[in-house]
Design a protein around this motif. Sequence first.
Motif, short mmCIF file in Angstrom:
data_model
loop_
_atom_site.label_atom_id
_atom_site.label_comp_id
_atom_site.label_asym_id
_atom_site.label_seq_id
_atom_site.Cartn_x
_atom_site.Cartn_y
_atom_site.Cartn_z
N MET A 1 -22.03 30.70 -30.90
CA MET A 1 -20.88 31.04 -31.75
C MET A 1 -20.52 32.51 -31.59
SD MET A 1 -19.93 28.32 -33.47
CE MET A 1 -19.15 28.82 -34.99
N ARG A 2 -19.22 32.78 -31.58
CA ARG A 2 -18.74 34.16 -31.53
C ARG A 2 -18.49 34.62 -32.97
NH1 ARG A 2 -14.06 33.95 -27.00
NH2 ARG A 2 -14.31 36.23 -27.10
N LYS A 3 -18.63 35.90 -33.18
CA LYS A 3 -18.68 36.38 -34.57
C LYS A 3 -17.59 37.40 -34.87
CE LYS A 3 -22.67 36.74 -36.43
NZ LYS A 3 -24.06 37.20 -36.70
N ILE A 4 -17.03 37.24 -36.09
CA ILE A 4 -16.11 38.22 -36.67
C ILE A 4 -16.73 38.72 -37.96
CG2 ILE A 4 -14.79 36.29 -37.68
CD1 ILE A 4 -12.38 38.11 -37.90
N LEU A 5 -16.63 40.03 -38.19
CA LEU A 5 -17.14 40.63 -39.41
C LEU A 5 -15.99 40.93 -40.36
CD1 LEU A 5 -19.81 43.14 -38.04
CD2 LEU A 5 -20.10 40.76 -38.75
N ARG A 28 -18.99 49.43 -47.33
CA ARG A 28 -19.44 50.79 -47.59
C ARG A 28 -20.79 51.08 -46.94
NH1 ARG A 28 -15.23 53.39 -48.99
NH2 ARG A 28 -16.55 55.00 -49.89
N ALA A 29 -21.38 50.07 -46.32
CA ALA A 29 -22.74 50.22 -45.79
C ALA A 29 -22.75 50.09 -44.27
CB ALA A 29 -23.66 49.17 -46.41
N GLU A 30 -23.89 50.43 -43.68
CA GLU A 30 -24.07 50.26 -42.25
C GLU A 30 -24.10 48.77 -41.89
OE1 GLU A 30 -27.38 52.42 -40.76
OE2 GLU A 30 -26.52 54.38 -41.24
N ILE A 31 -23.81 48.49 -40.64
CA ILE A 31 -23.77 47.09 -40.19
C ILE A 31 -25.19 46.52 -40.17
CG2 ILE A 31 -23.03 45.53 -38.36
CD1 ILE A 31 -20.73 47.12 -39.56
N PRO A 32 -25.42 45.39 -40.85
CA PRO A 32 -26.76 44.78 -40.82
C PRO A 32 -27.16 44.39 -39.40
CG PRO A 32 -25.42 43.85 -42.58
CD PRO A 32 -24.50 44.67 -41.74
N ALA A 33 -28.43 44.49 -39.09
CA ALA A 33 -28.92 44.24 -37.73
C ALA A 33 -28.57 42.84 -37.25
CB ALA A 33 -30.43 44.47 -37.69
N GLU A 34 -28.59 41.86 -38.16
CA GLU A 34 -28.35 40.47 -37.75
C GLU A 34 -26.89 40.20 -37.37
OE1 GLU A 34 -28.38 40.33 -42.36
OE2 GLU A 34 -29.30 41.48 -40.73
N ARG A 36 -25.02 42.48 -35.47
CA ARG A 36 -24.61 43.45 -34.46
C ARG A 36 -24.17 42.79 -33.15
NH1 ARG A 36 -28.80 48.45 -35.91
NH2 ARG A 36 -27.87 48.81 -37.98
N ASP A 37 -24.01 41.46 -33.16
CA ASP A 37 -23.47 40.74 -32.02
C ASP A 37 -21.97 40.45 -32.19
OD1 ASP A 37 -23.90 39.05 -34.15
OD2 ASP A 37 -24.54 37.34 -32.92
N ALA A 38 -21.35 41.03 -33.19
CA ALA A 38 -19.94 40.73 -33.49
C ALA A 38 -19.00 41.27 -32.42
CB ALA A 38 -19.56 41.30 -34.84
N GLU A 39 -17.92 40.50 -32.19
CA GLU A 39 -16.89 40.92 -31.23
C GLU A 39 -15.64 41.47 -31.93
OE1 GLU A 39 -16.11 38.39 -27.80
OE2 GLU A 39 -17.75 37.10 -28.48
N LEU A 40 -15.46 41.10 -33.19
CA LEU A 40 -14.26 41.54 -33.91
C LEU A 40 -14.68 42.06 -35.28
CD1 LEU A 40 -10.86 39.62 -34.00
CD2 LEU A 40 -11.64 40.99 -35.91
N ARG A 56 -21.41 52.74 -33.38
CA ARG A 56 -22.72 52.97 -32.72
C ARG A 56 -23.49 51.68 -32.46
NH1 ARG A 56 -24.74 55.67 -36.73
NH2 ARG A 56 -25.87 53.88 -37.62
N ASP A 57 -23.36 50.70 -33.37
CA ASP A 57 -24.30 49.58 -33.39
C ASP A 57 -23.72 48.23 -32.99
OD1 ASP A 57 -26.21 51.38 -34.37
OD2 ASP A 57 -25.63 51.00 -36.45
N LEU A 58 -22.49 48.19 -32.53
CA LEU A 58 -21.88 46.91 -32.15
C LEU A 58 -21.57 46.90 -30.65
CD1 LEU A 58 -19.43 46.29 -35.16
CD2 LEU A 58 -21.75 45.38 -34.82
N PRO A 59 -22.55 46.63 -29.82
CA PRO A 59 -22.35 46.73 -28.37
C PRO A 59 -21.39 45.69 -27.80
CG PRO A 59 -24.50 45.77 -28.86
CD PRO A 59 -23.94 46.26 -30.17
N ARG A 60 -21.20 44.57 -28.50
CA ARG A 60 -20.29 43.52 -28.00
C ARG A 60 -18.88 43.63 -28.59
NH1 ARG A 60 -23.91 37.94 -27.98
NH2 ARG A 60 -25.63 38.73 -26.69
#
Length: 311
Positions: A1-5, A28-34, A36-40, A56-60
Motif C-alpha cells: 500500500m502507498r501512503k498519504i499523511l 505539531r509533532a515530528e513524523i512517527p517512525a512507522e 516514514r514511508d509516506a509519498e504524499l 528530514r525523515d520522509l525519504p520516499r
Amino acid sequence: MRKILLPDTLTDTPALPAGWEAAVIDARAEIPAEHRDAELLVVWGASRAHLASAARDLPRLRLVQSLAAGIEGILAAGFRDDVEIRSGAGLHSPTVTEHTIGLLLALVRSLPESLEAQHRGQWASHLGGLRELHPEGQLTTLLGARVLIWGFGDIGRTLAPILAALGAQVRGAARTAGERGGFEVIATEDVPSALPDTDVLIDILPATEQTRHAVDAAVLAALPDHALVVNVGRGATLDQDALRAALEAGTIGGAALDVTDPEPLPEGDPLWSAPRLIITPHAAGGRPVGAAARIEEALRDLDGAPPATEA
C-alpha cells in the motif's frame, strides 16, 4: 500500500484511490517512525518541528500539498529538490473575501463608532439621519468608491466582482499588467501613480523580500486623507509604524488588519490603541474550502506514477 499523511487539523476526508492508505498524524509533532514511508504529505497548521521532520525523515516523499495559500514555511524547511510542493491557493478565496467585505463595510459604515456609542448607551445622531452620499473628505459608501486590490491573485479575482456589485470601481495591481476576470490590472511599478485616485487600498500581497513593507509611509502619504487601507495578505507587507503614524495624524481615513507582524500582536503594542483601526486575529481564512478535492487531485497525479523508492 502507498501512503498519504493527513494532519489531525483537517476536517475533510478525501477519497483514496485503490492501493492507497491514509494515516492521520499530529500536525505539531515530528513524523512517527512507522509513517516514514509516506509519498504524499498534507500540511495544514504544521509546526516548524513537523515540517523539519518531514523534510528530514520522509525519504520516499514525492509531493507536499499545503492547504494554506502561503508556502514560505514549507520552502524554508529544506525539502529535497525532487519533492513537489503545491500551495492551497484558491481554497481560502471565499472566506477571505467574506472577511474583507466585512472589514471594509465596517469601516465605511462606521460600525465601530456605533458599537462604542451603544456600549455607552448613547444614540450617535451624527452617524445617522439625513446625510450626504459623498461628503467631502470622507468615504461613507462603496458606491463609486475607487478600489485598488494590490496582489490580484485568486482572492482578488473572487473579491473584485463582489465589490463591483456593491458599486465600487475596482482594479488590481500585480507584477504584470493586463486584464484578469474582466478587471483592469496595473503593474506594480504603476501603483504609486494610481494611489492619489484610490479610495480603498486592499493589500493581499504575499510575504517576500520584495514585498516587505510594500505599503510604507510613502504609499500611505500618496493616498487621499479619506482613504481606507485593508490588509488581509501578510503582516510583513505593511509598515505598521507608518500606519499608526498616519492614523494618528489623520492622513488616512481608517484601516483594518487581519494580519500583523508579528502574530499574535503583542500585548501593549501601540498599534492596539491607534484610532480608526480594526484588528482581527488572522481570522479571514482558517477554513480551506474544497480541501478534500484538492488532496484527491494530488493523489490522482501520484497514482499514475510508480511507487517511490527511498532517496
